[in-house]
Write a protein that holds these residues in place. Structure first.
Motif, mmCIF file in Angstrom:
data_model
loop_
_atom_site.group_PDB
_atom_site.id
_atom_site.type_symbol
_atom_site.label_atom_id
_atom_site.label_comp_id
_atom_site.label_asym_id
_atom_site.label_seq_id
_atom_site.Cartn_x
_atom_site.Cartn_y
_atom_site.Cartn_z
ATOM 1 N N ASN A 155 -6.495 -2.023 4.427
ATOM 2 C CA ASN A 155 -5.423 -2.841 4.030
ATOM 3 C C ASN A 155 -5.821 -4.328 4.524
ATOM 4 O OD1 ASN A 155 -2.675 -4.434 4.247
ATOM 5 N ND2 ASN A 155 -2.419 -2.435 3.016
ATOM 6 N N ARG A 187 -2.329 14.597 6.694
ATOM 7 C CA ARG A 187 -3.651 14.269 6.653
ATOM 8 C C ARG A 187 -3.668 12.982 7.594
ATOM 9 N NH1 ARG A 187 -7.200 16.152 4.121
ATOM 10 N NH2 ARG A 187 -9.023 14.786 4.571
ATOM 11 N N SER A 221 1.762 16.012 2.186
ATOM 12 C CA SER A 221 0.418 16.355 2.254
ATOM 13 C C SER A 221 -0.338 15.210 2.744
ATOM 14 C CB SER A 221 -0.303 16.897 1.018
ATOM 15 O OG SER A 221 -0.541 15.942 0.259
ATOM 16 N N LEU A 222 -0.095 14.316 2.387
ATOM 17 C CA LEU A 222 -0.940 12.746 2.697
ATOM 18 C C LEU A 222 -0.533 12.423 4.168
ATOM 19 C CD1 LEU A 222 -2.848 11.110 1.571
ATOM 20 C CD2 LEU A 222 -0.936 9.656 0.494
ATOM 21 N N THR A 266 -2.692 2.003 10.248
ATOM 22 C CA THR A 266 -2.712 0.598 10.089
ATOM 23 C C THR A 266 -3.752 0.015 8.918
ATOM 24 O OG1 THR A 266 -1.951 -0.261 11.950
ATOM 25 C CG2 THR A 266 -3.207 -1.766 10.833
ATOM 26 N N PRO A 267 -5.143 0.969 8.800
ATOM 27 C CA PRO A 267 -6.012 0.411 7.670
ATOM 28 C C PRO A 267 -5.286 0.856 6.523
ATOM 29 C CG PRO A 267 -6.870 1.750 9.693
ATOM 30 C CD PRO A 267 -5.465 1.603 9.915
ATOM 31 N N VAL A 268 -4.529 1.939 6.511
ATOM 32 C CA VAL A 268 -4.040 2.453 5.250
ATOM 33 C C VAL A 268 -2.866 1.749 4.481
ATOM 34 C CG1 VAL A 268 -3.415 4.342 4.016
ATOM 35 C CG2 VAL A 268 -5.057 4.547 5.854
ATOM 36 N N ILE A 269 -1.984 1.557 5.456
ATOM 37 C CA ILE A 269 -0.874 0.611 4.958
ATOM 38 C C ILE A 269 -0.315 -0.760 5.431
ATOM 39 C CG2 ILE A 269 0.203 2.941 4.177
ATOM 40 C CD1 ILE A 269 2.186 2.752 6.714
ATOM 41 N N GLY A 270 -1.431 -1.289 6.499
ATOM 42 C CA GLY A 270 -1.094 -2.461 6.937
ATOM 43 C C GLY A 270 -0.263 -2.541 8.107
ATOM 44 N N GLY A 271 -0.602 -3.434 9.086
ATOM 45 C CA GLY A 271 0.264 -3.424 10.263
ATOM 46 C C GLY A 271 1.760 -3.543 9.989
ATOM 47 N N GLU A 272 1.947 -4.514 9.091
ATOM 48 C CA GLU A 272 3.574 -4.898 8.702
ATOM 49 C C GLU A 272 4.192 -3.411 8.243
ATOM 50 O OE1 GLU A 272 3.555 -7.962 5.865
ATOM 51 O OE2 GLU A 272 5.826 -8.097 6.075
ATOM 52 N N ALA A 280 0.938 -1.228 -0.105
ATOM 53 C CA ALA A 280 -0.085 -0.081 0.038
ATOM 54 C C ALA A 280 0.965 1.260 0.025
ATOM 55 C CB ALA A 280 -0.886 0.016 1.134
ATOM 56 N N LEU A 295 8.032 8.841 1.916
ATOM 57 C CA LEU A 295 7.633 7.693 0.815
ATOM 58 C C LEU A 295 6.254 8.262 0.299
ATOM 59 C CD1 LEU A 295 8.062 4.456 3.175
ATOM 60 C CD2 LEU A 295 8.988 4.944 0.784
ATOM 61 N N ILE A 296 5.553 8.779 0.912
ATOM 62 C CA ILE A 296 3.955 9.002 0.314
ATOM 63 C C ILE A 296 3.817 10.689 0.354
ATOM 64 C CG2 ILE A 296 3.320 7.057 0.971
ATOM 65 C CD1 ILE A 296 1.477 8.115 3.257
ATOM 66 N N GLY A 297 4.701 11.459 0.588
ATOM 67 C CA GLY A 297 4.643 12.841 0.554
ATOM 68 C C GLY A 297 3.898 13.505 1.783
ATOM 69 N N GLN A 315 0.205 8.854 -6.599
ATOM 70 C CA GLN A 315 0.016 10.309 -6.438
ATOM 71 C C GLN A 315 0.776 11.378 -7.211
ATOM 72 O OE1 GLN A 315 1.524 12.365 -2.509
ATOM 73 N NE2 GLN A 315 1.405 10.479 -1.646
ATOM 74 N N ARG A 318 2.544 6.041 -2.995
ATOM 75 C CA ARG A 318 3.472 6.721 -3.650
ATOM 76 C C ARG A 318 3.329 7.130 -4.962
ATOM 77 N NH1 ARG A 318 8.825 8.059 -2.638
ATOM 78 N NH2 ARG A 318 10.126 7.734 -4.164
ATOM 79 N N LEU A 374 8.395 0.589 9.602
ATOM 80 C CA LEU A 374 8.523 2.214 9.666
ATOM 81 C C LEU A 374 9.232 2.423 10.955
ATOM 82 C CD1 LEU A 374 5.649 4.012 7.639
ATOM 83 C CD2 LEU A 374 8.156 3.633 7.044
ATOM 84 N N LEU A 414 7.605 8.383 6.429
ATOM 85 C CA LEU A 414 6.533 8.372 5.937
ATOM 86 C C LEU A 414 6.240 9.336 4.846
ATOM 87 C CD1 LEU A 414 3.731 6.534 5.925
ATOM 88 C CD2 LEU A 414 2.879 8.264 7.487
#
Lengths: 497, 135
Positions: free
Chosen positions: A95, B119, B115-116, B39-45, A69, B111-113, A77, A74, B50, B108
């Motif tokens: 997830n 949020r 702004s995200l 976790t819901p977004v990127i998973g527990g792992e 995910a 990796l994903i910017g 975007q 990444r 991270l 984080l």
């Protein structure tokens, strides 16, 4: 009173996609987006999701095993449709990898159902269900269980007022799995590599309750996301009396911009016609095409040139450049190696509508064929036919130039046998007269109209075509080595010193 | 990442007690909240990986942060972190905590910017509303 259910269509907002879907995705449908890795499935799903989701009608995006995910967030975007402010309000990510890795469907389903009940989404995406399938293969009767799982999913979501998209990967060499029967709609994405170009194609394999556009449609992925170029379809006019059926005498005629040529055509070129200008290299086809466009501009008619020639002549470049900068002429000048004819037609139609153009030049057909991706060259003639039909359907006059080897033994007007496709043909040839190369031009046909049948000499003076007198003293001009006819011998003798 | 905002949020969470143990508890609580959001977004792992990396990065300045072996599970790691942090002086504990959470957020964001990340994590250390505006 008719109380049949009316199925609303959700317009996806992906350029070109709604056209091939017959208006959009039917509400409450279960749709599969399938294809091999890298074909653009996740991008398509995200684009649809960001376009459609609102806080009142939110989207749930479940990601299972496969692309992590973090990576997905990444890369997606990078597209302009990605709107971070929607996340958490209109779009919710979940997830599933922890559940999926157990290989048991029930917790996966339970988790999905739980979130759906909590959020009441209007759209549900599951990316990808291959990982779920892999789990199925490990179990006994896995295939049946998977089908049941999907059916349950589909029914569940429909009853919860949600439209679902499942993203799936299948190896290209396997036949479509039987679970495709469960879905209401199936969209197949491919990427096809031939020689040095890669072409992306999309097909609506199935869409229950919809009249979709048949065939394989090319698409492109850019920074704005996916853009689909629907395969041009020759519309059946059902025998109706349309503008296309109007007889030429009652059509308006357009001037060509070359003095004398209008008379040869029987009064100008009928509007909405397609005309082929065929001739050997250097015979002045591009100059004629330029004059045609410039004349249009002088009369207030916008024009568009679709240029494929590698080395346009100097005079063409200067004149057209000025008019392009002034916005009077549009230019389509693509050099990409993976072009499809449908994409060109789409761009052309868009530009025609924006500029309200009446004249289009395609220079040249030979260059066009080379510019098109190798996989499209086999259908070139069929695609050309469709393109010409589309253009005449929107009442645009098209002039196409075609390179012709000057073969004196056969009277051919175009490679590929494209000549019959056009409404009018002008041919330019070289002849040898008294050890000089001279140019002659003739109108071969103008559909439904009288026209001159003379072979006229012409010259190129100062970058313009000057049509001269017909060569009446010669015979066998088209054979390349004309001889003076007997009548003129008599005259010359008669008027001797 | 806004270190000031993180520091303030930690202090608020720690409450009136000016002890390292309060800071340690606040750190773990903050981190758990981050895990719940992510976790819901990127998973527990994804979250665990991270965090491990953030620990490694912060350990350059605060070597005592390397609290367990690599194979430790999440709970074990958090318990060990709380214990070790409580043994430090309050100021050091606070600095380390800020560095750790900032490193985590920076990772984080990388990796994903930004702004995200804002949020997803921003609400954790956003300043609370003034008392008069709370209901």
């Amino acid at each position: 009173m008719d109380n049949k259910v009316s199925i609303q269509k959700l317009a996806t907002g992906v350029p070109g996609l709604d056209a091939i879907l017959g208006g959009g995705v039917p509400e409450l449908s279960l749709n599969l987006i399938v294809g091999t890795p890298g074909t653009g499935k996740t991008t398509l799903a995200h684009q649809i999701m960001f376009n459609l989701a609102t806080p009142e009608r939110p989207a749930l995006f479940f990601s299972a095993l496969g692309e992590p995910a973090l990576k997905m967030l990444r890369y997606q975007q990078q597209f302009s449709f990605f709107d971070a402010s929607k996340i958490g309000t209109a779009i919710h990510f979940f997830n599933l990898s922890d559940d999926v890795s157990t290989g048991d469907f029930d917790p996966v389903l339970a988790h999905i159902v739980e979130e759906v009940e909590a959020i009441s989404p209007a759209l549900v995406f599951i990316d990808s269900f291959r990982s779920i399938m892999v789990g199925a293969n490990r179990q006994r009767e896995g295939a049946i269980k998977l089908k049941l799982f999907l059916r349950h999913l589909g029914l569940h979501f429909a009853s919860w007022d949600a439209t679902t998209f499942l993203i799936g990967e299948f190896p290209s060499d396997s036949s479509p799995p039987p679970l495709l029967t469960v879905a209401d709609g199936v969209l197949v994405l491919e990427q096809h590599v031939a020689r040095n170009s890669m072409v992306r194609k999309m097909q609506v394999l199935k869409m229950r309750g919809e009249a979709t556009l048949p065939g394989i449609h090319t698409f492109r992925i850019t920074q704005a996301g996916i853009e689909v170029f629907p395969a041009a379809v020759v519309r059946d006019d059902g025998g109706e009396h349309s503008q296309a059926a109007v007889a030429p005498p009652t059509r308006t005629r357009q001037t060509m911009g070359v003095p004398g040529l209008d008379e040869m055509l029987g009064g100008g070129l009928p509007a909405g016609y397609s005309i082929l200008v065929a001739g050997p290299s250097g015979s002045g086809k591009t100059i004629l095409a330029t004059a045609f466009l410039v004349e249009g501009v002088l009369r207030g008619e916008a024009g568009i040139v679709v240029a494929f020639e590698q080395t346009p002549s100097q005079s063409w470049t200067r004149t057209i450049d000025e008019l392009v900068s002034a916005g009077r002429i549009g230019l389509i000048n693509t050099r990409s190696l993976d072009l499809s004819i449908d994409e060109i037609v789409q761009r052309l139609v868009d530009m025609i509508q924006t500029m309200n153009a009446k004249r289009v030049v395609i220079d040249s057909l030979s260059g066009f064929k080379l510019a098109v991706a190798p996989s499209f060259r086999e259908d070139f003639r069929e695609s050309l036919f469709r393109m010409i039909s589309v253009l005449s359907g929107i009442d645009v006059t098209v002039l196409m130039t075609s390179e012709l080897e000057d073969r004196y033994t056969d009277l051919r007007f175009s490679p590929n046998g494209s000549a019959f496709l056009t409404d009018a043909i002008i041919v330019q040839r070289y002849i040898e007269v008294e050890s000089c190369l001279k140019r002659v031009m003739a109108v071969v046909k103008v559909r439904g109209s009288a026209h001159s049948n003379e072979l006229r000499q012409y010259e190129i003076v100062d970058g313009k075509i000057v049509i001269g007198t017909p060569l009446t003293n010669y015979e066998g001009l088209l054979g390349g080595r004309p001889t003076q006819s007997k009548a003129s011998d008599a005259d010359t003798r008669g008027s001797g010193p | 990442m806004n270190h000031e905002a993180i520091r303030r949020a930690l202090l608020l969470q720690a409450g009136d007690a000016v002890e390292a143990s309060a800071v340690a508890t606040a750190t773990v609580a903050t981190w758990l909240e981050a895990a719940i959001r992510l976790t819901p977004v990127i998973g527990g792992e994804g979250v665990d990986m991270l965090f491990h990396r953030a620990l490694q990065i912060s350990a350059k300045d605060f070597p005592w942060l390397v609290v367990t072996t690599k194979k430790a599970g999440r709970t074990e790691m958090l318990v060990a972190l709380q214990t070790h942090m409580s043994e430090r002086e309050m100021e050091i504990a606070l600095e380390a905590s800020v560095a750790l959470l900032a490193a985590f957020a920076d990772l984080l964001a990388h990796l994903i910017g930004e702004s995200l990340t804002d949020r997803l994590l921003g609400p954790i250390w956003a300043p609370p509303l003034p008392a008069s505006e709370q209901e």
